[in-house]
Design an enzyme around this catalytic site. Sequence first.
Site, PDB file in Angstrom:
ATOM      1  N   GLU A  99       0.875  -1.179   0.000  1.00 60.23           N
ATOM      2  CA  GLU A  99       0.000   0.000   0.000  1.00 60.23           C
ATOM      3  C   GLU A  99       0.908   1.224   0.000  1.00 60.23           C
ATOM      4  O   GLU A  99       1.597   1.495   0.984  1.00 60.23           O
ATOM      5  CB  GLU A  99      -0.889  -0.003   1.245  1.00 60.23           C
ATOM      6  CG  GLU A  99      -1.651   1.276   1.493  1.00 60.23           C
ATOM      7  CD  GLU A  99      -2.198   1.364   2.916  1.00 60.23           C
ATOM      8  OE1 GLU A  99      -2.413   2.501   3.395  1.00 60.23           O
ATOM      9  OE2 GLU A  99      -2.406   0.313   3.561  1.00 60.23           O
TER      10      GLU A  99
ATOM     11  N   ARG B 246       1.302  10.263   0.892  1.00 65.87           N
ATOM     12  CA  ARG B 246       1.880  11.195   1.864  1.00 65.87           C
ATOM     13  C   ARG B 246       3.086  11.917   1.282  1.00 65.87           C
ATOM     14  O   ARG B 246       3.667  12.786   1.935  1.00 65.87           O
ATOM     15  CB  ARG B 246       2.286  10.455   3.144  1.00 65.87           C
ATOM     16  CG  ARG B 246       1.119   9.772   3.837  1.00 65.87           C
ATOM     17  CD  ARG B 246       1.557   9.076   5.106  1.00 65.87           C
ATOM     18  NE  ARG B 246       0.500   8.231   5.655  1.00 65.87           N
ATOM     19  CZ  ARG B 246       0.616   7.487   6.739  1.00 65.87           C
ATOM     20  NH1 ARG B 246       1.773   7.470   7.402  1.00 65.87           N
ATOM     21  NH2 ARG B 246      -0.386   6.743   7.163  1.00 65.87           N
TER      22      ARG B 246
ATOM     23  N   LYS C  58     -10.348  -1.259   7.526  1.00 64.84           N
ATOM     24  CA  LYS C  58      -9.086  -0.939   8.180  1.00 64.84           C
ATOM     25  C   LYS C  58      -9.403  -0.436   9.584  1.00 64.84           C
ATOM     26  O   LYS C  58     -10.257   0.437   9.757  1.00 64.84           O
ATOM     27  CB  LYS C  58      -8.358   0.145   7.382  1.00 64.84           C
ATOM     28  CG  LYS C  58      -7.133   0.753   8.047  1.00 64.84           C
ATOM     29  CD  LYS C  58      -6.539   1.827   7.138  1.00 64.84           C
ATOM     30  CE  LYS C  58      -5.374   2.550   7.795  1.00 64.84           C
ATOM     31  NZ  LYS C  58      -4.739   3.515   6.871  1.00 64.84           N
TER      32      LYS C  58
END
Length: 209
Positions: free
Chosen positions: A40, A44, A127
């Site tokens: 993943e 960012r 998640k």
Amino acid sequence: MSSLGALAGHRIVPVIVIDDAGAAADLAHALSEGGIGCAEVTFRTNAAADAIAAMAAIEGFTVGAGTVISSEQLHAARDAGATFVVSPGFDAGLVDETRSLGLGVLPGVATASETMAAVNAGFDAVKFFPADRLGGLATIRALAAPFPGIGFVPSGGVTAATAPEYLADPAVPAVSGSWMASRAHLEARDFATIARLSAEATRAIGVRP
């Protein structure tokens, strides 16, 4: 595509923060060498989309986009070749848009209310974030009791030591973590250590031959 289907059966999902997309292909190969066939890549850094594209080009490697919180990021992830997206929270509009693009989506939850919203939206996995700050496995077990049909993928503070314990619980289909491929490892291009730590992780949970 279901949430679990998007993960393609992978039980360890490395969370990647990468500053140089030029390291992405070597990263994918190092993870694969250690028995981890997915990642993943988080939005960012400015290198995220290019890194996703580089890793998506590796045959047999599954790559998704993380920290997706906007439509712009979602489309960038899709265009780069991501097959699934992960969000830190639950946004019904973003979920619907992701599904309309044919991508798998793993939304984040932190509460029973958010879990209920995910269940009612048809999710089979979410998640659980930030796992370490929310009570870890004990909280997952508490949430799993009234929501037995949904899997919780802990993210945030998961380590080599805690991953096997999480994955031993039937409510946890996979874990997310960055210990095997940290930002520091990538900055140093220490792919040998990434491969070693990945191998140790997969052996610890009994999925590596």
